[in-house]
Design a protein around this motif. Sequence first.
Motif, PDB file in Angstrom:
ATOM      1  N   LEU A 115       7.378   1.713   6.264  1.00 60.98           N
ATOM      2  CA  LEU A 115       8.635   2.385   5.724  1.00 60.98           C
ATOM      3  C   LEU A 115       7.850   3.909   5.535  1.00 60.98           C
ATOM      4  N   GLY A 116       8.316   4.652   6.396  1.00 62.94           N
ATOM      5  CA  GLY A 116       7.859   6.259   6.167  1.00 62.94           C
ATOM      6  C   GLY A 116       9.114   6.927   5.699  1.00 62.94           C
ATOM      7  N   VAL A 117       8.683   7.532   4.455  1.00 61.71           N
ATOM      8  CA  VAL A 117       9.678   8.087   3.738  1.00 61.71           C
ATOM      9  C   VAL A 117       9.587   9.752   3.414  1.00 61.71           C
ATOM     10  N   ILE A 153       4.030   1.605   2.500  1.00 62.92           N
ATOM     11  CA  ILE A 153       5.305   2.705   2.304  1.00 62.92           C
ATOM     12  C   ILE A 153       4.413   3.981   2.188  1.00 62.92           C
ATOM     13  N   ALA A 154       4.809   5.183   2.845  1.00 66.35           N
ATOM     14  CA  ALA A 154       4.239   6.409   2.984  1.00 66.35           C
ATOM     15  C   ALA A 154       5.178   7.326   2.627  1.00 66.35           C
ATOM     16  N   LEU A 203       0.819  -1.088  -0.035  1.00 64.14           N
ATOM     17  CA  LEU A 203       0.147  -0.005   0.021  1.00 64.14           C
ATOM     18  C   LEU A 203       0.724   1.210  -0.099  1.00 64.14           C
ATOM     19  N   ILE A 204       0.634   1.852  -0.874  1.00 61.45           N
ATOM     20  CA  ILE A 204       1.860   3.175  -1.346  1.00 61.45           C
ATOM     21  C   ILE A 204       0.934   4.332  -1.055  1.00 61.45           C
ATOM     22  N   LEU A 211      10.677   5.060  -5.676  1.00 60.14           N
ATOM     23  CA  LEU A 211       9.809   3.755  -5.531  1.00 60.14           C
ATOM     24  C   LEU A 211      10.344   3.045  -6.858  1.00 60.14           C
ATOM     25  N   ASN A 212      11.082   3.325  -7.936  1.00 61.43           N
ATOM     26  CA  ASN A 212      11.572   2.614  -8.983  1.00 61.43           C
ATOM     27  C   ASN A 212      12.895   1.800  -8.591  1.00 61.43           C
TER      28      ASN A 212
END
Length: 273
Positions: free
Chosen positions: A229-231, A212-213, A5-6, A261-262
Amino acid sequence: MEQKLIALDLDGTTLNANSQLNPATIQTMQRLQAAGHIVSIVTGRSYQGSRAIYDALHLTSPMINFNGSLGHLPHQSWAGEYQFTVNKAVVTALLDQRVQLGINEIIAETKHATLTAGQDLIAGKFFPEIAGSPELTPQTLTRNPNSLVLLVQAERRTAVVDWIDHYFGDLVDVGVWGGPNAILEVTSKGVHKAKGLAYLAKQFNIERQNIIAFGDEHNDLEMLQFAGLGVAMANGTEAIRTAADDVTTYDNDQDGVAHYLNDYFDASVALAE
């Protein structure tokens, strides 16, 4: 790879400095969605202010607006739709005390409507959906709004926050924008982006470690902390960059989210092989 979930903040994160999408970002989100991942916008913006971006990304997932106060599926009915609202009594009191408190403009927003009282020169820059909106009065406000935005005189910002906390602290929370503009966001007590993100994760049976946020500002903090994963963006505030699990190499003008993301998914594929 397990389904991810992005979660995408918009301003300062997914959007460039001109509040637009770069082609690389669109392509990346479409690729990940086609691969079976859930790409969702989680924003402080209204539905009116984010619908065009949702459509440009060709998303099919639910969207979270008003910092977690509204979760819905654009253009469709969704059994999982939810809303948190601010009691009209709070709005009425702010309208009554607007001039005395030093509030230049009050913006009250629901899923499909925007009402405004007062005027501030920078309001249209940050809230284009207010153009031509009806006047906000106790009579025109027929339902509790999802969110209130207050554009206040800079020297009165702390006093306005204290006044709201004193009289309505048990009903609402007040978020303070970073940067030079004195803008406050008022939402239902205990509602923030992480609440909306947790709801989405539950709906799709996604574990926290598979979230991933991305974010850049104070209102992204809880969301980044909740995600596995908080970015933070390279252009994010120092507090957000310090609190995050990772920081993008590139900023929002340089397709920072797309690059991250890539690299993340390409590396994951390589490890799996």
